[in-house]
Write an enzyme that holds these catalytic residues in place. Structure first.
Site, PDB file in Angstrom:
ATOM      1  N   HIS A 166       4.719  -4.167   2.953  1.00  0.00           N
ATOM      2  CA  HIS A 166       5.153  -4.796   1.705  1.00  0.00           C
ATOM      3  C   HIS A 166       6.662  -5.044   1.715  1.00  0.00           C
ATOM      4  O   HIS A 166       7.086  -6.180   1.685  1.00  0.00           O
ATOM      5  CB  HIS A 166       4.741  -4.016   0.459  1.00  0.00           C
ATOM      6  CG  HIS A 166       3.276  -3.809   0.332  1.00  0.00           C
ATOM      7  ND1 HIS A 166       2.373  -4.865   0.336  1.00  0.00           N
ATOM      8  CD2 HIS A 166       2.521  -2.687   0.243  1.00  0.00           C
ATOM      9  CE1 HIS A 166       1.145  -4.398   0.240  1.00  0.00           C
ATOM     10  NE2 HIS A 166       1.206  -3.081   0.188  1.00  0.00           N
TER      11      HIS A 166
ATOM     12  N   ASP B 146      -4.548  -6.354   3.301  1.00  0.00           N
ATOM     13  CA  ASP B 146      -4.415  -5.236   2.375  1.00  0.00           C
ATOM     14  C   ASP B 146      -5.682  -4.996   1.567  1.00  0.00           C
ATOM     15  O   ASP B 146      -6.668  -4.477   2.077  1.00  0.00           O
ATOM     16  CB  ASP B 146      -3.201  -5.478   1.478  1.00  0.00           C
ATOM     17  CG  ASP B 146      -2.781  -4.249   0.682  1.00  0.00           C
ATOM     18  OD1 ASP B 146      -3.418  -3.187   0.844  1.00  0.00           O
ATOM     19  OD2 ASP B 146      -1.821  -4.330  -0.079  1.00  0.00           O
TER      20      ASP B 146
END
Length: 426
Positions: free
Chosen positions: A262, A313
């Site tokens: 991220h 993800d």
């Protein structure tokens, strides 16, 4: 085995035409461009790319797709629903779900996945007879789907900074770094699974344990969720006077074998620390958009020295080509400039197998049609900016055909997903 590619993207020279690829024992042995199609070759029409690397996956999150949007909310309210789902998993149900999820990835061109795995034990934290039963379910799922998995076995010790685990988190934790190390050390790597490690986050691994964890895993891939939410940064600064990146640097966790997942809310100093240490950055643009996380400084990280990879993800979408396009589009929206990443740079992010510890040379090939309603008329070297996973027609992983004519060898992937997800929510 020999393949003839109408067009192929070669690392050294971009797109070339009429490329012959020789394969033996799951590895590429020769690549010869500008060659006529040999009579014994398997023809791959369209554009052929190396297999895609999905560098960040939580396979069980796939069962949340289409179930979290009714009430809006935040990342933190979404997390509550995710914990509820995690409580329903066992090795058998996880095998069914992960097999279908990995097959869905394969349909989109993924041949290698980094599974950020933290559902280790039974609900309440009790151990299965095999302490790695959930990991072994993921190994078998990858084998059935025909892809390789780097199992990023995740250390998870706290419910937040200076907070105990809550009941829903107990099955994620081994209780200490030593206990985590003992369990992880029994995992065996093979041709399907490579054992790696992960720090869940600076929220879930206390400052006092970070250095010990890094020392306990001195080689091999090490991944960590980093600065996905401003609240994580604020809590870390309040508790330690350091950003999460600075805390990881203090613990010796930043290095070329590390990937920060991220990396959304970073200071200039954070970017410098990540880049100067060679720490990779894995962006998951469709998830970061779905959860309203924000748009991270991808261009600045690459320019500072951080290799870039991509992940799906929570699997709001499983489509590496869309992830690559969303990365570039996020940069355009953030800066008001086009062409922040070249197609060659997006190609590198799509195929970042090194971030998962796999050495180059595997016979992983992904063939994309150039005559669909999405790709017709495009230049082959720009296909990744218009194509989607629906345009993938053939996928070869470690020399074996796992997707042909858009169909996976396990059968109807949609039906497998529906059955596995229905079982969990029943």
């Amino acid at each position: 085995m020999r393949y003839w590619c109408e067009h192929a993207w070669l690392d050294s020279s971009g797109v070339r035409s009429s490329v012959v690829v020789d394969v033996a024992d799951g590895r590429i042995t020769a690549v010869v461009p500008d060659s006529p199609c040999p009579p014994d070759a398997h023809r791959l029409t369209g554009l052929v790319l190396p297999g895609f690397a999905n560098a960040h996956s939580h396979a069980f999150h796939r069962a949340l797709r289409g179930r979290t949007h009714a009430d809006g909310g935040t990342f933190w309210t979404w997390r509550t629903g995710m914990y509820s789902l995690a409580s329903k998993l066992d090795p058998d149900s996880y095998l069914k779900l992960a097999t279908a999820v990995y097959a869905e990835m394969a349909l989109a061109g993924v041949t290698c996945v980094g599974e950020f795995h933290y559902v280790h034990h039974a609900p309440g934290g009790s151990r299965y007879a095999d302490p790695n039963a959930m990991s072994e379910a993921l190994r078998e799922a990858a084998s059935l789907a025909g892809i390789r998995v780097t199992l990023l076995d995740t250390c998870y010790l706290a419910g937040g900074i200076d907070q105990p685990l809550d009941p829903s988190q107990l099955r994620f934790s081994d209780g200490s770094v030593d206990a985590w190390t003992s369990r992880v050390s029994s995992l065996r790597s093979d041709s399907t699974l490579l054992a790696g490690a992960a720090i869940h986050s600076v929220r879930a691994v206390p400052r006092s344990s970070l250095s010990a964890l890094v020392s306990a895993w001195p080689t091999g891939p090490l991944h960590v969720h980093l600065s996905e939410q401003p609240a994580e940064n604020e809590a870390c600064l309040s508790a330690y006077g350091l950003s999460p990146t600075e805390l990881l640097a203090e613990a010796g966790a930043l290095s070329p074998r590390t990937t920060a997942v991220h990396a959304t809310h970073l200071s200039t100093k954070d970017i410098s620390l990540l880049g100067s240490s060679g720490t990779g950055a894995c962006f998951c643009p469709t998830t970061e958009a779905d959860l309203a996380d924000g748009i991270g400084p991808a261009r600045e990280l690459v320019d500072a020295g951080s290799p870039l990879s991509l992940g799906s993800d929570q699997h709001a979408v499983i489509d590496p080509l869309l992830e690559a396009r969303a990365l570039e589009h996020g940069e355009r929206l953030r800066t008001g400039q086009r062409g922040r990443f070249t197609p060659a740079e997006l190609f590198s992010a799509l195929t970042a197998h090194a971030s998962l510890g796999w050495q180059p040379g595997f016979a992983d090939l992904v063939a994309i049609s150039l005559d669909t309603p999405r790709t017709a008329g495009c230049l082959p070297e720009q296909a990744m900016l218009v194509a989607t996973g629906a345009d993938v027609h053939t996928v070869i992983a470690s020399g074996k055909v796992i997707v042909e004519d858009g169909h996976h060898r396990v059968g109807d992937v949609g039906r497998l997903l529906a059955a596995a997800i229905e079982e969990l929510w029943r």
